[in-house]
Write an enzyme that holds these catalytic residues in place. Sequence first.
Site, short mmCIF file in Angstrom:
data_model
loop_
_atom_site.label_atom_id
_atom_site.label_comp_id
_atom_site.label_asym_id
_atom_site.label_seq_id
_atom_site.Cartn_x
_atom_site.Cartn_y
_atom_site.Cartn_z
N CYS A 73 30.14 -76.12 -9.89
CA CYS A 73 30.48 -74.46 -9.72
C CYS A 73 30.35 -74.07 -11.41
O CYS A 73 31.23 -74.68 -12.63
CB CYS A 73 31.88 -74.43 -9.10
N ASP A 133 33.07 -72.11 -12.96
CA ASP A 133 34.20 -72.02 -13.04
C ASP A 133 35.00 -72.69 -14.24
O ASP A 133 33.94 -73.78 -14.53
CB ASP A 133 35.68 -72.78 -12.05
N ARG A 163 36.40 -74.47 -15.96
CA ARG A 163 37.46 -75.53 -15.51
C ARG A 163 37.01 -76.77 -15.87
O ARG A 163 37.42 -77.49 -15.71
CB ARG A 163 38.75 -75.29 -15.06
N HIS A 219 35.11 -78.72 -6.32
CA HIS A 219 36.24 -79.21 -6.79
C HIS A 219 37.49 -77.92 -6.09
O HIS A 219 37.15 -76.87 -5.48
CB HIS A 219 36.32 -78.04 -8.49
N CYS A 272 38.68 -74.36 -5.55
CA CYS A 272 37.80 -73.48 -5.72
C CYS A 272 37.47 -71.78 -5.58
O CYS A 272 38.34 -71.98 -3.86
CB CYS A 272 36.51 -74.49 -5.77
CO CO Z 1 34.41 -72.56 -7.93
#
Ligand code: CO
Length: 222
Positions: A54, A56, A58, A110, A113
């Site tokens: 992803c 993302d 993090r 994750h 998400c």
């Molecule tokens: Co995500």
Amino acid sequence: MGDIHDHVHTSAEEFYKKIIDNNKVWSETKLNTDPEYFAKLAKGQSPPLLWIGCSDSRVPANEVIGAQPGEVFVHRNIANMVIHSDMNMLSVLDYAVNVLKVQHVIVCGHYGCGGVKAAMGNHSIGLIDNWIRHIKDVYRHHHTYLNSILDETDRFNAFVELNVKEQVSDLAKTSIVQNAWKNGQELCLHGWVYGLDSGIVKDLGVNFCDNGDLDKVHQLQF
Ligand code: CO
């Protein structure tokens, strides 16, 4: 090296200067431990792994598996999707499998998400709604099971896991992966989910190393 996490307290200009300074410090640190560090990397790459994760911020691919530059080929998009008409994903996959000869492909989702969360709801966010539709398709495939989970967090977590499993399965269905298997190439696909609050990955146990586990309709013959 300065942490850029305090960017919320600094101006945009200070932040921009900081990341350039960070790069100088980082490159000098690498050279201090090995003066040939970048010269060696510049000669080429031979990573054993393709990571599809992803976007993302993090879930940084290299960091969570302790990989150094040169050790992991990376593709990231919102909610770690494997869309079989996505030329970007297909090009990365083709290069990784046919040129770099990676031995593993990991789809890493994750918990928490935002893309998957959005797919559970009805709120319009903008253009991204059209990307989110692919995730809603996964929900539609599994709606009976997902709707049976009454606790919303549990349902969200199950949806995150199911989404990863579907993407691994969709990878196995690609002509690129099946052609590699037909040629006897060592290649296994795996599905993981990363815990934002633990830093630990969960291996979902969906491991495809040949096309035998696919529905007959998806088994390509060459
Ligand atoms: Co995500």
